[in-house]
Scaffold this motif. Structure first.
Motif, PDB file in Angstrom:
ATOM      1  N   LEU A  39       0.839  -1.209   0.000  1.00 47.17           N
ATOM      2  CA  LEU A  39       0.000   0.000   0.000  1.00 47.17           C
ATOM      3  C   LEU A  39       0.873   1.257   0.000  1.00 47.17           C
ATOM      4  CD1 LEU A  39      -2.700   1.442   0.160  1.00 47.17           C
ATOM      5  CD2 LEU A  39      -2.685   1.093   2.648  1.00 47.17           C
ATOM      6  N   VAL A  40       1.928   1.254   0.798  1.00 45.79           N
ATOM      7  CA  VAL A  40       2.840   2.402   0.818  1.00 45.79           C
ATOM      8  C   VAL A  40       3.438   2.625  -0.573  1.00 45.79           C
ATOM      9  CG1 VAL A  40       5.100   3.171   1.657  1.00 45.79           C
ATOM     10  CG2 VAL A  40       3.390   2.324   3.273  1.00 45.79           C
ATOM     11  N   HIS A  41       3.808   1.544  -1.240  1.00 43.54           N
ATOM     12  CA  HIS A  41       4.385   1.677  -2.581  1.00 43.54           C
ATOM     13  C   HIS A  41       3.388   2.309  -3.548  1.00 43.54           C
ATOM     14  CE1 HIS A  41       7.042   0.854  -5.920  1.00 43.54           C
ATOM     15  NE2 HIS A  41       6.087   0.219  -6.552  1.00 43.54           N
ATOM     16  N   GLU A  42       2.148   1.874  -3.506  1.00 47.25           N
ATOM     17  CA  GLU A  42       1.138   2.439  -4.412  1.00 47.25           C
ATOM     18  C   GLU A  42       0.851   3.898  -4.074  1.00 47.25           C
ATOM     19  OE1 GLU A  42       0.338   1.084  -7.063  1.00 47.25           O
ATOM     20  OE2 GLU A  42       1.111  -0.931  -6.676  1.00 47.25           O
ATOM     21  N   ARG A  68      -3.698   5.420 -10.808  1.00 46.96           N
ATOM     22  CA  ARG A  68      -3.033   5.273  -9.510  1.00 46.96           C
ATOM     23  C   ARG A  68      -4.049   5.175  -8.382  1.00 46.96           C
ATOM     24  NH1 ARG A  68      -0.009   2.629  -9.958  1.00 46.96           N
ATOM     25  NH2 ARG A  68      -0.032   2.499 -12.198  1.00 46.96           N
ATOM     26  N   GLU A  69      -5.123   5.963  -8.473  1.00 48.32           N
ATOM     27  CA  GLU A  69      -6.164   5.921  -7.437  1.00 48.32           C
ATOM     28  C   GLU A  69      -6.796   4.540  -7.347  1.00 48.32           C
ATOM     29  OE1 GLU A  69      -8.969   9.029  -8.114  1.00 48.32           O
ATOM     30  OE2 GLU A  69      -7.454  10.623  -8.111  1.00 48.32           O
ATOM     31  N   ARG A  70      -7.087   3.937  -8.489  1.00 43.64           N
ATOM     32  CA  ARG A  70      -7.704   2.600  -8.480  1.00 43.64           C
ATOM     33  C   ARG A  70      -6.753   1.563  -7.894  1.00 43.64           C
ATOM     34  NH1 ARG A  70      -9.748   4.442 -13.525  1.00 43.64           N
ATOM     35  NH2 ARG A  70      -8.076   3.394 -14.676  1.00 43.64           N
ATOM     36  N   GLN A  71      -5.461   1.683  -8.206  1.00 43.51           N
ATOM     37  CA  GLN A  71      -4.503   0.725  -7.682  1.00 43.51           C
ATOM     38  C   GLN A  71      -4.366   0.849  -6.162  1.00 43.51           C
ATOM     39  OE1 GLN A  71      -3.333  -1.663  -9.543  1.00 43.51           O
ATOM     40  NE2 GLN A  71      -2.262  -2.588  -7.790  1.00 43.51           N
ATOM     41  N   VAL A  72      -4.379   2.089  -5.673  1.00 38.36           N
ATOM     42  CA  VAL A  72      -4.350   2.299  -4.218  1.00 38.36           C
ATOM     43  C   VAL A  72      -5.585   1.682  -3.577  1.00 38.36           C
ATOM     44  CG1 VAL A  72      -4.540   4.056  -2.401  1.00 38.36           C
ATOM     45  CG2 VAL A  72      -2.873   4.340  -4.243  1.00 38.36           C
ATOM     46  N   ALA A  73      -6.741   1.848  -4.215  1.00 37.67           N
ATOM     47  CA  ALA A  73      -7.981   1.288  -3.658  1.00 37.67           C
ATOM     48  C   ALA A  73      -7.899  -0.233  -3.546  1.00 37.67           C
ATOM     49  CB  ALA A  73      -9.180   1.697  -4.521  1.00 37.67           C
ATOM     50  N   ARG A  74      -7.321  -0.882  -4.549  1.00 37.22           N
ATOM     51  CA  ARG A  74      -7.201  -2.347  -4.505  1.00 37.22           C
ATOM     52  C   ARG A  74      -6.267  -2.800  -3.388  1.00 37.22           C
ATOM     53  NH1 ARG A  74      -7.888  -2.012 -10.291  1.00 37.22           N
ATOM     54  NH2 ARG A  74      -5.652  -1.604 -10.604  1.00 37.22           N
ATOM     55  N   THR A  75      -5.119  -2.151  -3.285  1.00 38.98           N
ATOM     56  CA  THR A  75      -4.169  -2.560  -2.245  1.00 38.98           C
ATOM     57  C   THR A  75      -4.675  -2.203  -0.850  1.00 38.98           C
ATOM     58  OG1 THR A  75      -2.933  -0.504  -2.595  1.00 38.98           O
ATOM     59  CG2 THR A  75      -2.159  -2.458  -3.742  1.00 38.98           C
ATOM     60  N   LEU A  76      -5.425  -1.118  -0.738  1.00 32.96           N
ATOM     61  CA  LEU A  76      -6.011  -0.757   0.549  1.00 32.96           C
ATOM     62  C   LEU A  76      -7.007  -1.823   0.996  1.00 32.96           C
ATOM     63  CD1 LEU A  76      -6.578   1.119   2.926  1.00 32.96           C
ATOM     64  CD2 LEU A  76      -8.137   2.424   1.453  1.00 32.96           C
ATOM     65  N   ALA A  77      -7.838  -2.295   0.068  1.00 35.29           N
ATOM     66  CA  ALA A  77      -8.799  -3.352   0.417  1.00 35.29           C
ATOM     67  C   ALA A  77      -8.092  -4.606   0.900  1.00 35.29           C
ATOM     68  CB  ALA A  77      -9.685  -3.669  -0.799  1.00 35.29           C
ATOM     69  N   SER A  78      -6.978  -4.932   0.271  1.00 41.39           N
ATOM     70  CA  SER A  78      -6.211  -6.107   0.667  1.00 41.39           C
ATOM     71  C   SER A  78      -5.599  -5.922   2.056  1.00 41.39           C
ATOM     72  CB  SER A  78      -5.116  -6.377  -0.358  1.00 41.39           C
ATOM     73  OG  SER A  78      -4.414  -7.556  -0.053  1.00 41.39           O
ATOM     74  N   MET A  79      -5.115  -4.710   2.335  1.00 49.22           N
ATOM     75  CA  MET A  79      -4.541  -4.461   3.658  1.00 49.22           C
ATOM     76  C   MET A  79      -5.606  -4.517   4.743  1.00 49.22           C
ATOM     77  SD  MET A  79      -2.886  -1.154   5.501  1.00 49.22           S
ATOM     78  CE  MET A  79      -4.481  -0.908   6.283  1.00 49.22           C
ATOM     79  N   LEU A 141       1.322   4.868   8.151  1.00 46.91           N
ATOM     80  CA  LEU A 141       1.422   3.445   7.812  1.00 46.91           C
ATOM     81  C   LEU A 141       2.781   2.884   8.238  1.00 46.91           C
ATOM     82  CD1 LEU A 141      -0.260   3.579   4.298  1.00 46.91           C
ATOM     83  CD2 LEU A 141      -1.156   2.363   6.296  1.00 46.91           C
ATOM     84  N   LEU A 142       3.839   3.661   8.045  1.00 49.22           N
ATOM     85  CA  LEU A 142       5.162   3.212   8.477  1.00 49.22           C
ATOM     86  C   LEU A 142       5.227   3.115  10.004  1.00 49.22           C
ATOM     87  CD1 LEU A 142       7.497   5.205   6.057  1.00 49.22           C
ATOM     88  CD2 LEU A 142       6.955   2.772   5.977  1.00 49.22           C
ATOM     89  N   ASN A 143       4.572   4.018  10.695  1.00 50.27           N
ATOM     90  CA  ASN A 143       4.530   3.946  12.158  1.00 50.27           C
ATOM     91  C   ASN A 143       3.864   2.658  12.619  1.00 50.27           C
ATOM     92  OD1 ASN A 143       5.779   6.413  12.460  1.00 50.27           O
ATOM     93  ND2 ASN A 143       3.888   7.567  12.764  1.00 50.27           N
ATOM     94  N   LEU A 144       2.827   2.235  11.908  1.00 50.35           N
ATOM     95  CA  LEU A 144       2.164   0.974  12.235  1.00 50.35           C
ATOM     96  C   LEU A 144       3.111  -0.200  12.027  1.00 50.35           C
ATOM     97  CD1 LEU A 144      -0.168  -0.915  12.864  1.00 50.35           C
ATOM     98  CD2 LEU A 144      -1.031  -0.549  10.530  1.00 50.35           C
ATOM     99  N   ALA A 145       3.831  -0.191  10.913  1.00 45.10           N
ATOM    100  CA  ALA A 145       4.788  -1.271  10.655  1.00 45.10           C
ATOM    101  C   ALA A 145       5.869  -1.307  11.728  1.00 45.10           C
ATOM    102  CB  ALA A 145       5.415  -1.096   9.273  1.00 45.10           C
TER     103      ALA A 145
END
Length: 428
Positions: A39-42, A68-79, A141-145
């Motif tokens: 997600l961070v990469h996208e 790019r917005e659609r790709q972020v949405a897909r990876t966000l759903a996966s996260m 997100l990095l703080n969570l990791a």
């Protein structure tokens, strides 16, 4: 009636089962870390495209924004699907309270994506403000990791988590460098502040990647070193950005060239990051297999001892200072221990204790390193909040204070945090 003593065997096995359960939780942590990485990469890719869109006044990458917005949405759903489940009103598992708090902060930050995109599309934000908002979301997100590293109870997994987080942090700084360089080249000149920021970002990346090298596995290190060998053009463009107020060539052309070279580099960094994610999952699964094998071996050893005792001659059972005689044909209450069996189980307990002690020592050393980084990050956040510094400016301020006072940076950070209450309230 003799006192019923809990079985040492049962508690020994429960110890192994608890270890396996902890490692299985770590496996889920590893999966979530991998999803955060993606997600961070996208988001970095969307930030880069938005950056060029704003710097070119809407002349470049307009068609790329919705992709790019659609790709972020897909990876966000996966996260989101990988987040730990909520159990009604039940509290977070022990050790996960701060993780849950970081999840809440990350989700809150992600909620700002929609208005941020709208403002980017309609040029309602400056380039700097848009990049600041994207970077804030990524930082949460990095703080969570980073927080999830503290939940690791296995040194091998901890090392993999630290290596991966350090690399993710370095890659994020590379993304910020791409944005800063693109803005300077697109404008046709670099301000003194932009040059200083570029230098700070380059130095900060080196710190992160050096830390990564200390903890990384051999395969990931090899891929990283191969990637670092092909950056001569980037080094030349960096020198132009950091030493000249104005590039010699056309600004738009140089901005695109810089963006493409840095994007290629960041995509290469993502390949190393993917390697680290695979290694992390492999470490989790291997640790689970080892713990399960050790549990089976212990069970087999104790069962063999019990079988020998049940078929042997009469013996005395000693529990709580009392003596009961086992006659042939009588069943043994295995809650008590014979001297021979007691010594055998004691040997297993001591062996497991020595193993846990060695693991604790290794974890303590790694967590000392993490504690220093947390103190420094908290001090940087304090300076950012009260002095409106960028992250690089906050780091440079800490570094200068450390040099001026001939002290370690972590000592300066701890001193600042100790007097945090006397800092003036942040202006609204």
């Amino acid at each position: 009636m003799p006192t019923q003593v809990p079985s040492a065997r049962a508690y020994l096995m429960a110890s192994r089962q608890s270890e396996i359960a902890s490692l299985q939780t770590l496996l889920q942590t590893g999966q979530l870390t991998g999803e955060i990485s993606q997600l961070v990469h996208e988001l970095q890719r969307e930030r880069g495209v938005s950056n060029i869109w704003l710097c070119s006044q809407g002349k470049m990458f307009g068609d790329e924004l919705p992709v790019r917005e659609r790709q972020v949405a897909r990876t966000l759903a996966s996260m989101l699907a990988s987040l730990p489940p909520l159990n009604g009103e039940q509290a977070a598992p022990p050790g996960h309270v701060r993780v849950y708090s970081r999840i809440a902060a990350a989700l809150h930050a992600l909620g700002a994506l929609a208005p941020l995109r709208h403002n980017v599309r309609h040029f309602r934000l400056s380039h700097d403000e848009a990049m600041r908002q994207f970077s804030h979301i990524i930082r949460q997100l990095l703080n969570l990791a980073f927080e999830m590293i503290d939940t690791a109870s296995d040194p091998q997994v901890s090392r993999a988590l630290i290596a991966m987080f350090s690399f993710m942090q370095g890659k994020e700084l590379a993304g910020q460098e791409r944005a800063t360089g693109s803005a300077g080249y697109a404008a046709g000149s670099f301000s003194a502040g932009q040059r200083e920021r570029m230098l700070g970002l380059i130095e900060a990346q080196e710190r992160c990647f050096t830390h990564f090298c200390h903890f990384a596995d051999a395969k990931s290190l090899q891929r990283w070193r191969g990637l670092a060998e092909g950056e001569s053009d980037i080094e030349r463009l960096r020198r132009i950005a950091c030493t000249r107020s104005a590039p010699e060539d056309d600004g738009a052309e140089m901005a695109l060239r810089w963006y493409q070279r840095m994007t290629r580099r960041i995509d290469g960094l993502k390949q190393v990051e993917d390697e680290l994610a695979q290694h992390l999952m492999q470490c989790c699964r291997e640790s689970i297999r080892q713990a399960q094998h050790q549990q089976e071996a212990q069970e087999g050893d104790i069962d063999a001892l019990m079988a020998q005792i049940d078929t042997g001659p009469a013996f005395s059972v000693y529990v709580a200072g009392q003596n009961w005689l086992k006659q042939e044909g009588q069943s043994l209450d295995t809650g008590g221990l014979t001297p021979g069996l007691g010594r055998s189980i004691l040997g297993l307990v001591e062996a497991q204790s020595r193993q846990l002690e060695a693991l604790d020592d290794e974890l303590a050393a790694m967590r000392a390193t993490l504690s220093d980084r947390k103190q420094i990050d908290r001090a940087k956040a304090l300076l950012i909040r009260h002095h409106h510094y960028s992250e690089e400016q906050a780091w440079q301020a800490l570094r200068k204070m450390a040099m001026d006072q001939n002290r370690r940076i972590v000592d300066i950070a701890e001193a600042l945090l100790a007097v945090a209450d006397v800092f003036p309230a942040t202006p609204k």
